[in-house]
Motif scaffolding. Structure first.
Motif, PDB file in Angstrom:
ATOM      1  N   GLU A  89      10.499  -5.925   7.308  1.00 19.80           N
ATOM      2  CA  GLU A  89      10.274  -7.370   7.246  1.00 19.80           C
ATOM      3  C   GLU A  89       9.058  -7.685   6.379  1.00 19.80           C
ATOM      4  O   GLU A  89       9.066  -8.636   5.589  1.00 19.80           O
ATOM      5  CB  GLU A  89      10.083  -7.917   8.662  1.00 19.80           C
ATOM      6  CG  GLU A  89      11.321  -7.761   9.545  1.00 19.80           C
ATOM      7  CD  GLU A  89      11.043  -8.120  10.996  1.00 19.80           C
ATOM      8  OE1 GLU A  89       9.870  -8.426  11.307  1.00 19.80           O
ATOM      9  OE2 GLU A  89      11.978  -8.081  11.818  1.00 19.80           O
ATOM     10  N   GLN A  90       8.002  -6.871   6.526  1.00 18.49           N
ATOM     11  CA  GLN A  90       6.793  -7.068   5.734  1.00 18.49           C
ATOM     12  C   GLN A  90       7.082  -6.857   4.253  1.00 18.49           C
ATOM     13  O   GLN A  90       6.596  -7.596   3.403  1.00 18.49           O
ATOM     14  CB  GLN A  90       5.701  -6.099   6.203  1.00 18.49           C
ATOM     15  CG  GLN A  90       4.388  -6.210   5.449  1.00 18.49           C
ATOM     16  CD  GLN A  90       3.621  -7.475   5.788  1.00 18.49           C
ATOM     17  OE1 GLN A  90       3.939  -8.158   6.765  1.00 18.49           O
ATOM     18  NE2 GLN A  90       2.628  -7.805   4.988  1.00 18.49           N
ATOM     19  N   PHE A  91       7.878  -5.838   3.947  1.00 20.97           N
ATOM     20  CA  PHE A  91       8.203  -5.558   2.549  1.00 20.97           C
ATOM     21  C   PHE A  91       8.943  -6.741   1.928  1.00 20.97           C
ATOM     22  O   PHE A  91       8.648  -7.137   0.793  1.00 20.97           O
ATOM     23  CB  PHE A  91       9.063  -4.294   2.453  1.00 20.97           C
ATOM     24  CG  PHE A  91       9.436  -3.933   1.040  1.00 20.97           C
ATOM     25  CD1 PHE A  91       8.601  -3.153   0.269  1.00 20.97           C
ATOM     26  CD2 PHE A  91      10.629  -4.385   0.490  1.00 20.97           C
ATOM     27  CE1 PHE A  91       8.939  -2.823  -1.038  1.00 20.97           C
ATOM     28  CE2 PHE A  91      10.975  -4.065  -0.807  1.00 20.97           C
ATOM     29  CZ  PHE A  91      10.128  -3.274  -1.575  1.00 20.97           C
ATOM     30  N   ALA A  92       9.921  -7.284   2.634  1.00 21.69           N
ATOM     31  CA  ALA A  92      10.680  -8.417   2.106  1.00 21.69           C
ATOM     32  C   ALA A  92       9.766  -9.603   1.841  1.00 21.69           C
ATOM     33  O   ALA A  92       9.885 -10.275   0.803  1.00 21.69           O
ATOM     34  CB  ALA A  92      11.791  -8.799   3.083  1.00 21.69           C
ATOM     35  N   ASP A  93       8.830  -9.844   2.761  1.00 20.97           N
ATOM     36  CA  ASP A  93       7.892 -10.953   2.582  1.00 20.97           C
ATOM     37  C   ASP A  93       6.964 -10.698   1.402  1.00 20.97           C
ATOM     38  O   ASP A  93       6.722 -11.589   0.575  1.00 20.97           O
ATOM     39  CB  ASP A  93       7.077 -11.143   3.865  1.00 20.97           C
ATOM     40  CG  ASP A  93       6.028 -12.241   3.729  1.00 20.97           C
ATOM     41  OD1 ASP A  93       6.432 -13.408   3.541  1.00 20.97           O
ATOM     42  OD2 ASP A  93       4.819 -11.930   3.785  1.00 20.97           O
ATOM     43  N   MET A  94       6.426  -9.467   1.305  1.00 19.33           N
ATOM     44  CA  MET A  94       5.506  -9.144   0.216  1.00 19.33           C
ATOM     45  C   MET A  94       6.216  -9.188  -1.132  1.00 19.33           C
ATOM     46  O   MET A  94       5.626  -9.603  -2.137  1.00 19.33           O
ATOM     47  CB  MET A  94       4.887  -7.761   0.450  1.00 19.33           C
ATOM     48  CG  MET A  94       3.948  -7.701   1.643  1.00 19.33           C
ATOM     49  SD  MET A  94       3.309  -6.026   1.945  1.00 19.33           S
ATOM     50  CE  MET A  94       2.195  -5.825   0.546  1.00 19.33           C
ATOM     51  N   ALA A  95       7.469  -8.752  -1.172  1.00 15.33           N
ATOM     52  CA  ALA A  95       8.220  -8.777  -2.426  1.00 15.33           C
ATOM     53  C   ALA A  95       8.402 -10.207  -2.918  1.00 15.33           C
ATOM     54  O   ALA A  95       8.248 -10.498  -4.115  1.00 15.33           O
ATOM     55  CB  ALA A  95       9.574  -8.100  -2.242  1.00 15.33           C
ATOM     56  N   SER A  96       8.718 -11.097  -2.006  1.00 16.03           N
ATOM     57  CA  SER A  96       8.889 -12.503  -2.372  1.00 16.03           C
ATOM     58  C   SER A  96       7.579 -13.102  -2.874  1.00 16.03           C
ATOM     59  O   SER A  96       7.544 -13.799  -3.898  1.00 16.03           O
ATOM     60  CB  SER A  96       9.412 -13.291  -1.165  1.00 16.03           C
ATOM     61  OG  SER A  96       9.522 -14.654  -1.471  1.00 16.03           O
ATOM     62  N   ARG A  97       6.491 -12.794  -2.181  1.00 13.52           N
ATOM     63  CA  ARG A  97       5.184 -13.317  -2.589  1.00 13.52           C
ATOM     64  C   ARG A  97       4.726 -12.704  -3.910  1.00 13.52           C
ATOM     65  O   ARG A  97       4.107 -13.373  -4.738  1.00 13.52           O
ATOM     66  CB  ARG A  97       4.157 -13.053  -1.492  1.00 13.52           C
ATOM     67  CG  ARG A  97       4.443 -13.819  -0.193  1.00 13.52           C
ATOM     68  CD  ARG A  97       3.470 -13.400   0.898  1.00 13.52           C
ATOM     69  NE  ARG A  97       2.100 -13.730   0.561  1.00 13.52           N
ATOM     70  CZ  ARG A  97       1.026 -13.219   1.164  1.00 13.52           C
ATOM     71  NH1 ARG A  97       1.196 -12.314   2.123  1.00 13.52           N
ATOM     72  NH2 ARG A  97      -0.186 -13.572   0.805  1.00 13.52           N
ATOM     73  N   LEU A  98       5.043 -11.406  -4.105  1.00 12.48           N
ATOM     74  CA  LEU A  98       4.647 -10.751  -5.354  1.00 12.48           C
ATOM     75  C   LEU A  98       5.312 -11.423  -6.545  1.00 12.48           C
ATOM     76  O   LEU A  98       4.675 -11.621  -7.593  1.00 12.48           O
ATOM     77  CB  LEU A  98       5.022  -9.271  -5.290  1.00 12.48           C
ATOM     78  CG  LEU A  98       4.699  -8.430  -6.536  1.00 12.48           C
ATOM     79  CD1 LEU A  98       3.202  -8.425  -6.807  1.00 12.48           C
ATOM     80  CD2 LEU A  98       5.217  -7.004  -6.373  1.00 12.48           C
ATOM     81  N   ARG A  99       6.572 -11.767  -6.417  1.00 10.49           N
ATOM     82  CA  ARG A  99       7.276 -12.450  -7.510  1.00 10.49           C
ATOM     83  C   ARG A  99       6.572 -13.756  -7.873  1.00 10.49           C
ATOM     84  O   ARG A  99       6.345 -14.060  -9.042  1.00 10.49           O
ATOM     85  CB  ARG A  99       8.724 -12.718  -7.120  1.00 10.49           C
ATOM     86  CG  ARG A  99       9.611 -11.497  -7.102  1.00 10.49           C
ATOM     87  CD  ARG A  99      11.070 -11.879  -6.895  1.00 10.49           C
ATOM     88  NE  ARG A  99      11.943 -10.724  -6.990  1.00 10.49           N
ATOM     89  CZ  ARG A  99      12.285  -9.961  -5.964  1.00 10.49           C
ATOM     90  NH1 ARG A  99      11.839 -10.267  -4.741  1.00 10.49           N
ATOM     91  NH2 ARG A  99      13.071  -8.915  -6.131  1.00 10.49           N
TER      92      ARG A  99
END
Length: 657
Positions: A396-406
């Motif tokens: 879940e953290q990875f999905a959130d961080m990936a979205s924020r990184l974009r």
């Protein structure tokens, strides 16, 4: 087996034709009826022309096909060479010649041939048979009508009639096949004496003058191509897990209870039964009679429990289980009605129940085996539960961080710092990233990417392609998020562009020294090998094997036994009428003296002959097709226009592309 055939340049050209030619069936000069000129002509083919637009369309198609085939490994730079562009243009010329010939000779195909060809396309079949439904689905997904598709297929089949018959008629004479078969299976028994250059390196001396002279005469060999120093952010599973807070005791307990079946096996009973049916529509008298019959059976099996299976086969009205002696298999809680479950789970192993009424009648149960609840308690499974919870939270953290990184990389195009601070990621740096590869550490100043832990990621063609794009090279902007795999993402930016240059002497002294040592050691090994060969050839008695040779081994062209091609060819070049005989082979790694002791003619091999005949026929057909195309070019008339040479040598500039 046929490496010696495939190594010929002529054959490689033919193979290249096969790979490229079919790829442009519907591209460029692709129609039988829409063969028209554009504004920028490259080649005149008969009365028509190949235009720059045709060439661009073919390039796009070529790129898309390779990208679909190779995925992440695809590197567009492999297509950006004059040789590839020339091959592409040649394939379009060949196609134009075929189209002109088909039009001039009025080649066509019947409706029957067209239907047969379409029905044979695997993508239009279901379970090996043509499917009209599948046909309509495929055409809909392609966005074309059946009329347009069938017209294009009819045109393609007509074009195939120009060269198609050649493949069916090409046949290499049996004498040629027999000759090659014998050549492939002919054998030589040899011994080898190897003069390895590495054995001579210890005696080689190289001084400063040697190094200086080599440097001055071979500077281009020391040229380092243009490369970039890059900064990058890496988001992967480890980075996401590091950002996950430790789960609380209550979270772990809740997860354990919600997923208890994964840690604890519930109690179960291996059950058999006898059923006397009396459903919901049975009358009171029918139910009474069924109960009485069940009670009699229960009394009987209680006295003879070991006869339960036989009694079930004889008396049970559950036909499915009666044939199996009443066996129902393992039963867990929640699978039977409550009153039946209560009766079943109160039995011990080997115990028979009394009569138990169920929705479909009256049962008598036998517990063949009983297993109590078993597994791990919460405390026993706690470490495992925590790992699973952390992994879930990490995803879940990875999905959130990936979205924020974009978003952060896009909103702050000139710096990675905002994204790094917001996400708790480290800005990493690496140098020596070339357009086509990672450079070796010895050619790079700073932290060489090729020697780093992220070398595999940075060597990905998508990363190199992004770094050498205009936006990153000229404007030093962040790339978008590059998804290497579902759980690994990169954002990169160019920190510095290092132009192509010759390395200073001080940086390459040791490299030059090693090169000179290898070169001179190879020369010494070759000299020693040639001296030994001369001595062996001059000796009067050749039957005795000189000291230094290895064990005898029998080799053939089809089975070289690991012997390298140069040694293999040398062994077969020795005349077989005066054996034993000696020959030698030199190379960068030293010298090999070959002692040929005996020779045997090739023997017939049916499997080899069949495969060889098939391959020779195919190669001959390809050669004949090329010959026919050359003659057709003369007949049709092909003229290369000035712009064609520019496109081949220089490619399309950004504006055109």
């Amino acid at each position: 087996m046929f490496d010696f055939i495939r190594s010929h340049q002529r054959l490689m050209q033919l193979v290249l034709l096969i790979l490229i030619f079919p790829s442009f069936a519907l591209v460029g000069i692709s129609g039988y009826t829409n063969y028209v000129s554009g504004d920028e002509d490259l080649v005149q083919v008969g009365d028509a022309t190949i235009t720059l637009q045709d060439f661009e369309a073919a390039q796009r198609n070529q790129t898309q096909q390779l990208q679909a085939r190779m995925g992440a490994a695809f590197d567009p730079s492999v297509l950006e060479t004059p040789q590839v562009r020339e091959s592409l243009l040649e394939s379009l010329i060949d196609r134009g010649v075929i189209i002109d010939t088909a039009q001039r000779e009025h080649f066509s195909v019947s409706d029957t041939v067209l239907r047969r060809a379409i029905s044979a396309i695997p993508e239009l079949q279901v379970d090996g048979r043509f499917s009209p439904e599948r046909y309509n689905e495929v055409l809909a997904s392609m966005g074309i009508s059946s009329r347009d598709f069938e017209q294009s297929q009819r045109s393609e089949l007509a074009l195939q009639r120009v060269l198609g018959p050649i493949a069916f008629t090409a046949n290499v004479p049996a004498t040629v096949e027999q000759y090659l078969s014998k050549a492939l299976t002919a054998q030589r028994t040899v011994r080898l004496e190897v003069f390895d250059a590495a054995d001579y390196e210890a005696d080689i001396q190289v001084d400063e003058a040697d190094i200086q002279a080599w440097y001055e005469n071979n500077q281009e060999q020391l040229r380092v191509p243009e490369y970039v120093k890059a900064d990058y952010l890496l988001l992967n599973e480890a980075a996401a897990m590091a950002a996950v807070a430790s789960p609380t005791e209550q979270q772990l307990q809740d997860y354990y209870e919600q997923n208890k079946r994964r840690y604890v096996l519930p109690p179960r009973v291996q059950l058999s039964h006898i059923l006397i049916q009396a459903g919901a529509d049975a009358s009171a008298d029918e139910k009474q009679a069924a109960r009485k019959k069940a009670e009699e059976i229960a009394t009987r099996v209680a006295q003879q429990p070991d006869q339960f299976a036989d009694i079930a086969r004889e008396s049970s009205e559950d036909i499915g289980s009666a044939n199996q002696g009443g066996q129902l298999g393992w039963v867990t809680r929640g699978t039977l009605p409550p009153n039946l479950e209560q009766a079943v789970f109160s039995l011990d192993k080997g115990e028979v129940s009394g009569v138990v009424e169920g929705p479909d009648g009256f049962h008598v149960f036998l517990a063949n085996d009983v297993q109590v609840e078993r597994g791990e308690t919460f405390e026993q499974a706690k470490a495992k539960v925590e790992a699973e919870v952390r992994r879930q939270l990490g995803a879940e953290q990875f999905a959130d961080m990936a979205s924020r990184l974009r978003d952060l990389a896009y909103d702050n195009p000139q710096s990675l710092e905002p994204a790094a601070q917001a996400l708790g990621l480290e800005i990493k740096s690496a140098s020596g990233i070339g357009a086509d590869r990672l450079l070796p550490a010895r050619q790079v100043k700073g932290n060489a990417a090729s020697a780093g832990e992220d070398a595999t990621l940075l060597e990905d063609p998508r990363v190199r392609r992004a770094l050498f794009s205009n936006a990153l090279m000229a404007e030093k902007q962040n790339s978008g998020v590059i998804e290497i795999s579902p759980d690994t993402m990169l954002v990169v930016r160019v920190n510095e562009v290092v132009p192509s240059h010759i390395q200073p002497l001080e940086d390459v002294k040791e490299v030059i020294r090693q090169a000179l040592v290898r070169e001179r050691a190879a020369q010494a090994a070759i000299k020693a090998g040639e001296t030994a060969l001369q001595a062996y050839q001059n000796q009067a008695e050749k039957a005795e094997v000189p000291e230094g040779f290895g064990s005898a081994q029998t080799i053939s062209r089809s089975n070289p036994q690991g012997v390298n091609p140069e040694v293999l060819l040398a062994a077969f070049d020795v005349a077989s009428d005066s054996l034993p005989a000696y020959t030698g082979v030199s190379g960068d790694s030293g010298y090999v003296v070959v002692r040929v002791e005996s020779a045997e003619q090739g023997a017939a091999n049916e499997n080899l002959n069949v495969a060889l005949q098939r391959e020779l026929d195919m190669l001959w057909a390809q050669a004949e097709e090329r010959a026919v195309l050359r003659e057709l070019r003369k007949t049709v008339g092909v003229e290369m226009l000035p712009e064609a040479q520019n496109v081949v040598q220089e490619g399309l500039d950004d504006e055109d592309a």
